[in-house]
Scaffold this motif. Structure first.
Motif, PDB file in Angstrom:
ATOM      1  N   LEU A 105       4.103 -31.159  -8.716  1.00 10.05           N
ATOM      2  CA  LEU A 105       3.363 -30.302  -7.791  1.00 10.05           C
ATOM      3  C   LEU A 105       4.313 -29.564  -6.861  1.00 10.05           C
ATOM      4  CD1 LEU A 105       0.790 -29.301  -6.424  1.00 10.05           C
ATOM      5  CD2 LEU A 105       0.739 -31.434  -5.120  1.00 10.05           C
ATOM      6  N   ALA A 106       5.338 -30.264  -6.360  1.00 12.06           N
ATOM      7  CA  ALA A 106       6.315 -29.617  -5.479  1.00 12.06           C
ATOM      8  C   ALA A 106       7.067 -28.510  -6.213  1.00 12.06           C
ATOM      9  CB  ALA A 106       7.291 -30.659  -4.938  1.00 12.06           C
ATOM     10  N   ALA A 107       7.442 -28.774  -7.477  1.00 16.95           N
ATOM     11  CA  ALA A 107       8.174 -27.769  -8.246  1.00 16.95           C
ATOM     12  C   ALA A 107       7.315 -26.528  -8.484  1.00 16.95           C
ATOM     13  CB  ALA A 107       8.633 -28.359  -9.576  1.00 16.95           C
ATOM     14  N   PHE A 108       6.078 -26.749  -8.920  1.00 14.42           N
ATOM     15  CA  PHE A 108       5.173 -25.620  -9.136  1.00 14.42           C
ATOM     16  C   PHE A 108       4.850 -24.911  -7.818  1.00 14.42           C
ATOM     17  CE2 PHE A 108       3.837 -27.905 -13.136  1.00 14.42           C
ATOM     18  CZ  PHE A 108       4.349 -26.948 -13.995  1.00 14.42           C
ATOM     19  N   GLY A 109       4.746 -25.695  -6.739  1.00 13.23           N
ATOM     20  CA  GLY A 109       4.437 -25.106  -5.446  1.00 13.23           C
ATOM     21  C   GLY A 109       5.537 -24.176  -4.964  1.00 13.23           C
ATOM     22  N   LEU A 110       6.793 -24.591  -5.132  1.00 10.73           N
ATOM     23  CA  LEU A 110       7.907 -23.732  -4.744  1.00 10.73           C
ATOM     24  C   LEU A 110       7.957 -22.479  -5.613  1.00 10.73           C
ATOM     25  CD1 LEU A 110      10.719 -26.375  -4.090  1.00 10.73           C
ATOM     26  CD2 LEU A 110       9.353 -25.122  -2.413  1.00 10.73           C
ATOM     27  N   SER A 111       7.663 -22.634  -6.903  1.00  5.48           N
ATOM     28  CA  SER A 111       7.619 -21.469  -7.784  1.00  5.48           C
ATOM     29  C   SER A 111       6.494 -20.521  -7.384  1.00  5.48           C
ATOM     30  CB  SER A 111       7.431 -21.916  -9.237  1.00  5.48           C
ATOM     31  OG  SER A 111       8.501 -22.723  -9.666  1.00  5.48           O
ATOM     32  N   PHE A 112       5.375 -21.087  -6.969  1.00  3.04           N
ATOM     33  CA  PHE A 112       4.254 -20.270  -6.534  1.00  3.04           C
ATOM     34  C   PHE A 112       4.606 -19.486  -5.269  1.00  3.04           C
ATOM     35  CE2 PHE A 112       0.028 -20.033  -4.289  1.00  3.04           C
ATOM     36  CZ  PHE A 112      -0.492 -19.036  -5.104  1.00  3.04           C
TER      37      PHE A 112
ATOM     38  N   HIS B 274       9.583 -20.925   1.157  1.00  5.49           N
ATOM     39  CA  HIS B 274       8.521 -21.278   0.214  1.00  5.49           C
ATOM     40  C   HIS B 274       7.910 -22.627   0.590  1.00  5.49           C
ATOM     41  CE1 HIS B 274      11.351 -18.929  -2.703  1.00  5.49           C
ATOM     42  NE2 HIS B 274      10.747 -18.126  -1.840  1.00  5.49           N
ATOM     43  N   LEU B 275       8.771 -23.582   0.940  1.00  2.00           N
ATOM     44  CA  LEU B 275       8.290 -24.909   1.314  1.00  2.00           C
ATOM     45  C   LEU B 275       7.469 -24.848   2.602  1.00  2.00           C
ATOM     46  CD1 LEU B 275       8.239 -27.954   0.836  1.00  2.00           C
ATOM     47  CD2 LEU B 275      10.413 -28.121   2.067  1.00  2.00           C
ATOM     48  N   ALA B 276       7.978 -24.094   3.590  1.00  2.00           N
ATOM     49  CA  ALA B 276       7.249 -23.964   4.854  1.00  2.00           C
ATOM     50  C   ALA B 276       5.900 -23.293   4.632  1.00  2.00           C
ATOM     51  CB  ALA B 276       8.092 -23.161   5.855  1.00  2.00           C
ATOM     52  N   TRP B 277       5.887 -22.252   3.801  1.00  2.39           N
ATOM     53  CA  TRP B 277       4.627 -21.553   3.537  1.00  2.39           C
ATOM     54  C   TRP B 277       3.639 -22.466   2.824  1.00  2.39           C
ATOM     55  CZ3 TRP B 277       2.202 -20.184  -1.115  1.00  2.39           C
ATOM     56  CH2 TRP B 277       1.112 -19.305  -0.984  1.00  2.39           C
ATOM     57  N   LEU B 278       4.110 -23.259   1.860  1.00  2.00           N
ATOM     58  CA  LEU B 278       3.235 -24.156   1.112  1.00  2.00           C
ATOM     59  C   LEU B 278       2.634 -25.214   2.030  1.00  2.00           C
ATOM     60  CD1 LEU B 278       2.288 -24.650  -1.838  1.00  2.00           C
ATOM     61  CD2 LEU B 278       4.136 -26.342  -2.013  1.00  2.00           C
ATOM     62  N   CYS B 279       3.434 -25.752   2.946  1.00  2.00           N
ATOM     63  CA  CYS B 279       2.937 -26.776   3.867  1.00  2.00           C
ATOM     64  C   CYS B 279       1.889 -26.197   4.809  1.00  2.00           C
ATOM     65  CB  CYS B 279       4.097 -27.374   4.663  1.00  2.00           C
ATOM     66  SG  CYS B 279       5.250 -28.364   3.684  1.00  2.00           S
ATOM     67  N   VAL B 280       2.165 -25.014   5.349  1.00  2.00           N
ATOM     68  CA  VAL B 280       1.200 -24.379   6.251  1.00  2.00           C
ATOM     69  C   VAL B 280      -0.069 -24.013   5.492  1.00  2.00           C
ATOM     70  CG1 VAL B 280       0.768 -22.360   7.715  1.00  2.00           C
ATOM     71  CG2 VAL B 280       2.962 -23.544   7.834  1.00  2.00           C
ATOM     72  N   PHE B 281       0.086 -23.556   4.252  1.00  2.00           N
ATOM     73  CA  PHE B 281      -1.079 -23.207   3.444  1.00  2.00           C
ATOM     74  C   PHE B 281      -1.963 -24.428   3.207  1.00  2.00           C
ATOM     75  CE2 PHE B 281      -2.943 -22.928  -0.870  1.00  2.00           C
ATOM     76  CZ  PHE B 281      -3.844 -21.901  -0.633  1.00  2.00           C
ATOM     77  N   ALA B 282      -1.328 -25.569   2.882  1.00  2.00           N
ATOM     78  CA  ALA B 282      -2.095 -26.801   2.672  1.00  2.00           C
ATOM     79  C   ALA B 282      -2.828 -27.204   3.946  1.00  2.00           C
ATOM     80  CB  ALA B 282      -1.172 -27.918   2.205  1.00  2.00           C
ATOM     81  N   GLY B 283      -2.136 -27.105   5.088  1.00  2.00           N
ATOM     82  CA  GLY B 283      -2.777 -27.422   6.353  1.00  2.00           C
ATOM     83  C   GLY B 283      -3.908 -26.471   6.688  1.00  2.00           C
ATOM     84  N   TYR B 284      -3.709 -25.188   6.381  1.00  2.00           N
ATOM     85  CA  TYR B 284      -4.746 -24.186   6.644  1.00  2.00           C
ATOM     86  C   TYR B 284      -5.997 -24.471   5.819  1.00  2.00           C
ATOM     87  CZ  TYR B 284      -7.176 -19.706   6.276  1.00  2.00           C
ATOM     88  OH  TYR B 284      -8.125 -18.731   6.260  1.00  2.00           O
ATOM     89  N   VAL B 285      -5.808 -24.825   4.551  1.00  6.30           N
ATOM     90  CA  VAL B 285      -6.951 -25.130   3.689  1.00  6.30           C
ATOM     91  C   VAL B 285      -7.660 -26.386   4.172  1.00  6.30           C
ATOM     92  CG1 VAL B 285      -7.620 -25.826   1.361  1.00  6.30           C
ATOM     93  CG2 VAL B 285      -6.027 -23.943   1.686  1.00  6.30           C
ATOM     94  N   PHE B 286      -6.883 -27.398   4.581  1.00  7.42           N
ATOM     95  CA  PHE B 286      -7.498 -28.636   5.053  1.00  7.42           C
ATOM     96  C   PHE B 286      -8.358 -28.378   6.287  1.00  7.42           C
ATOM     97  CE2 PHE B 286      -7.375 -32.426   7.782  1.00  7.42           C
ATOM     98  CZ  PHE B 286      -7.966 -33.350   6.938  1.00  7.42           C
TER      99      PHE B 286
END
Length: 256
Positions: free
Chosen positions: A91-98, A123-135
């Motif tokens: 998931l982390a690998a695909f998330g960074l690619s995304f 990419h990592l910072a954006w993915l973490c914030v995105f997950a938090g935003y969705v939650f």
């Protein structure tokens, strides 16, 4: 010599073709990243009903079609229990690619050179914030109460896409230039919800009856392609508005 109108048409055709390619890449990586990520995020809310409910609301389809979507995913409690270390690593690998794909799309919109390899932290910072935003979006009850919830959800979405462009572009574009793209992206997503209600609701029912769960997956993939078009298309049209509106205003003033 090539006329400006012909060059403009060629530029637009090239951008439209590239936009379609980016949207397909967004859908492919998005399906591999968003589905498992959002299942885990939604499962963290023990009192919620999981990712399927949130996705059904994001799609904007009817209650009957949401039931077909819910059948595709495990219950929230099962999602955390069946998550493995290998699954999280993938998931982390695909998330960074995304995140990289979204950044590349924004860079193409603004004709910027690709960022250096150390921009991976973005990419990592954006993915973490995105997950938090969705939650927060999925678990905050106020956001589900119209009309106040709709206004708050729209404003928060504009802020998220505004910040996303600024972060992923490494601050190379001014905040003021990025705001029209964020607003247009959210407006496009609202339009996509209306489109989903009209088109995807009957398609989910008919596709599920014909092909089973695979039919619902195909509709979800088509929806993600639409989201990709809106995300990159909104940023592109926002750039055009930012650059063309001052010229049009100046021309109108000169005519007066």
């Amino acid at each position: 010599m090539i006329s400006h109108s012909a060059a403009g048409r060629g530029w637009r055709r090239g951008r439209e073709l590239e936009l379609g390619q980016r949207a397909l890449g967004f859908a492919a990586l998005g399906f591999l990243t968003l589905v498992p990520l959002l299942i885990i995020v939604a499962a963290a809310d023990r009192h919620g009903q999981g990712f399927a409910q949130w996705l059904g609301q994001a799609l904007g389809v009817s209650a009957a079609s949401r039931k077909h979507v819910e059948k595709l995913f495990a219950l929230p409690g099962q999602a955390l229990q069946t998550t493995t270390a290998f699954g999280l690593a993938a998931l982390a690998a695909f998330g960074l690619s995304f995140g990289s794909a979204v950044q590349t799309g924004y860079e193409k919109v603004w004709d910027l050179v690709p960022a250096r390899w150390w921009a991976t932290w973005r990419h990592l910072a954006w993915l973490c914030v995105f997950a938090g935003y969705v939650f927060v979006s999925a678990t905050t009850r106020l956001l589900h109460k119209p009309p106040v919830g709709g206004v708050l959800a729209s404003v928060s979405a504009v802020l998220f896409f505004w910040w996303s462009q600024r972060l992923l572009l490494g601050g190379r574009v001014r905040w003021s230039a990025l705001l029209p793209g964020a607003v247009l992206t959210v407006a496009g997503l609202l339009g996509l919800r209306v489109f989903s209600r009209i088109v995807f609701t009957p398609l989910i029912a008919s596709s599920t009856a014909s092909y089973g769960p695979v039919g619902t997956v195909l509709i979800l993939q088509s929806w993600l392609v639409g989201v990709g078009v809106v995300v990159f298309g909104g940023a592109l049209v926002g750039r055009l508005l930012h650059e063309e509106l001052p010229r049009v205003s100046g021309a109108l003033r000169r005519r007066r």
